[in-house]
Design an enzyme around this catalytic site. Sequence first.
Site, PDB file in Angstrom:
ATOM      1  N   LYS A   1       4.156 -14.651   8.233  1.00 19.81           N
ATOM      2  CA  LYS A   1       2.826 -14.086   7.977  1.00 19.81           C
ATOM      3  C   LYS A   1       2.211 -14.796   6.783  1.00 19.81           C
ATOM      4  CE  LYS A   1       0.764  -9.482   7.075  1.00 19.81           C
ATOM      5  NZ  LYS A   1       1.084  -8.038   6.921  1.00 19.81           N
TER       6      LYS A   1
ATOM      7  N   SER B   1      -1.306  -4.882  10.161  1.00 21.28           N
ATOM      8  CA  SER B   1      -1.958  -6.109   9.771  1.00 21.28           C
ATOM      9  C   SER B   1      -1.215  -7.376  10.205  1.00 21.28           C
ATOM     10  CB  SER B   1      -2.126  -6.146   8.252  1.00 21.28           C
ATOM     11  OG  SER B   1      -0.872  -6.170   7.589  1.00 21.28           O
TER      12      SER B   1
ATOM     13  N   SER C   1       2.424  -2.011   9.084  1.00 24.06           N
ATOM     14  CA  SER C   1       1.976  -3.336   9.529  1.00 24.06           C
ATOM     15  C   SER C   1       3.019  -4.205  10.212  1.00 24.06           C
ATOM     16  CB  SER C   1       1.396  -4.106   8.350  1.00 24.06           C
ATOM     17  OG  SER C   1       0.080  -3.695   8.141  1.00 24.06           O
TER      18      SER C   1
HETATM   19  N1  GLN Z   1      -3.081  -0.196   8.361  1.00 20.41           N
HETATM   20  C1  GLN Z   1      -2.619   0.183   7.067  1.00 20.41           C
HETATM   21  C2  GLN Z   1      -3.630  -0.233   6.025  1.00 20.41           C
HETATM   22  O1  GLN Z   1      -4.614  -0.797   6.401  1.00 20.41           O
HETATM   23  C3  GLN Z   1      -1.281  -0.442   6.779  1.00 20.41           C
HETATM   24  C4  GLN Z   1      -1.380  -1.887   6.456  1.00 20.41           C
HETATM   25  C5  GLN Z   1      -0.059  -2.484   6.111  1.00 20.41           C
HETATM   26  O2  GLN Z   1       0.996  -1.928   6.401  1.00 20.41           O
HETATM   27  N2  GLN Z   1      -0.124  -3.622   5.447  1.00 20.41           N
HETATM   28  O3  GLN Z   1      -3.459   0.011   4.862  1.00 20.41           O
END
Ligand code: GLN
Length: 487
Positions: free
Chosen positions: A81, A156, A180
């Site tokens: 990532k 994400s 994420s």
């Molecule tokens: N969707 C969640 C957020 O936007 C989690 C994102 C993540 O785990 N990086 O904060």
Amino acid sequence: MSSELHFKSIADLSGLLENRQVSSVELTTAVIGRTKAVDARVRAFNSFDESGALAQAAASDARRGAGKARGPLDGIPVGLKDVIAVANQPLTASSRMLANFVSPYDATVTVRLKDAGAVLWGRLNCDEFAMGSSTENSAFGPTANPWDLSRVPGGSSGGSSAALAAGEAIATLGSDTGGSIRQPAALCGVVGLKPTYGLVSRYGLVAFASSLDQIGPFARTVEDAAIVLSTIAGHDPHDSTSFKAAVPDYRAELKQRRGPWRLGIPQEYFGAGLDPEVNAAVQRAIAFYEARGCTIKEVSLPHTQYCLDTYYIIATAEASSNLARFDGVRYGHRSKDAKDAVDLYFKSRSEGFGAEVKRRIILGTYVLSSGYYDAYYLRAQKVRTLIRQDFLNAYREVDALLTPTSPAPAFKLGEKSDPLALYLCDIYTIGVNLAGLPAVSVPCGFTGGGLPIGLQLIGQPFQEAELLAIARGYEEGHEWGQRHPVL
Ligand code: GLN
């Protein structure tokens, strides 16, 4: 088992490499070829370094030829990532702020993968600074779900899940602050593991919310996830929150642990908003475990209703602090037409950050501001303790918890424009981060329309060996992970 190299598991490929039935250069060439054939449609990669990957593959083959192969990851293409630092490679966090940034150093997980001989392949797209659930917040455009290109891959870490599902890598790493890794794994039909907070070093991870962030693997099988976890886990003096304990060989442990297990079903995770096809698939998984002799017990996590609010106070507070470093002076984007220092900060940040990141910085600054700190941030920390206590209470009676990973399968790109609608995607995953627990998403079927569904198993702190064995117990009786999208 797929005959195509790019869809095989680490376990199978390491055997083929070991027996000289395939070389790392052949395997890496196949993965590069696959990426070039499909990534114009999937858009999982922000960038890749083809000659660099082939050079790593050639070095792996040379090591193996000299009898110095390093283990199951030697010669295997692994994608990262684009929030995990690789020395001399771009590190963008999918933000205009870091669009031209090149990392001067390796993250600890990167060092460990390199030491294991993995071929580091490309920088994978994500929501900007890992804030989002669909990759639509990427400054470079969204990634598509390989199972249906009109849909999101989750987020994400959507580039990490989509690349793996599409055969553009053999395993990938993501980061999980509120879901994420697990949510995109569920939406793309692959395995995704969020380790216990402190098991994997965060050194070299672009920080979002430091008390929640954890790096973890995406893999085709539970065994592959175990292989990657054994490689990246363990104490790191560069991360003061990393835990000092010996790391077991998670792959070997899988064979030792056969159950039967006591599984808790938290009633709060099966209420309104849960898609009926997702619910049906998870109910079949529960019935499967029961038929294999596991004890199924309904449990309650009574503070679940406060998870979303608590998360969005703590995560934004930490984000507003972490992202203060992007000021146009030391890192990343610098505005060209600033009058003075304050104007430079203002314009650089206005131009460099996208809308969702700005929303969180503003919210986080507000909840930390004097006069509101006690009412919001401090209170959220107290509720966080109650949420963790809920889980620990449940573990007096059960070995692990079983829930859906995501309330619904992949939605259409552009379908959810309201931020709150996106925040609700993580309703079943954020409690785990607030409590610091390990959890894994495993493929558990498909909708009638052919979209993957994920099952979430939540384990006890630092009990990844048991958690993965429970996941493997389900996987052994099913073939969901062996299906691949047609692209
Ligand atoms: N969707 C969640 C957020 O936007 C989690 C994102 C993540 O785990 N990086 O904060």
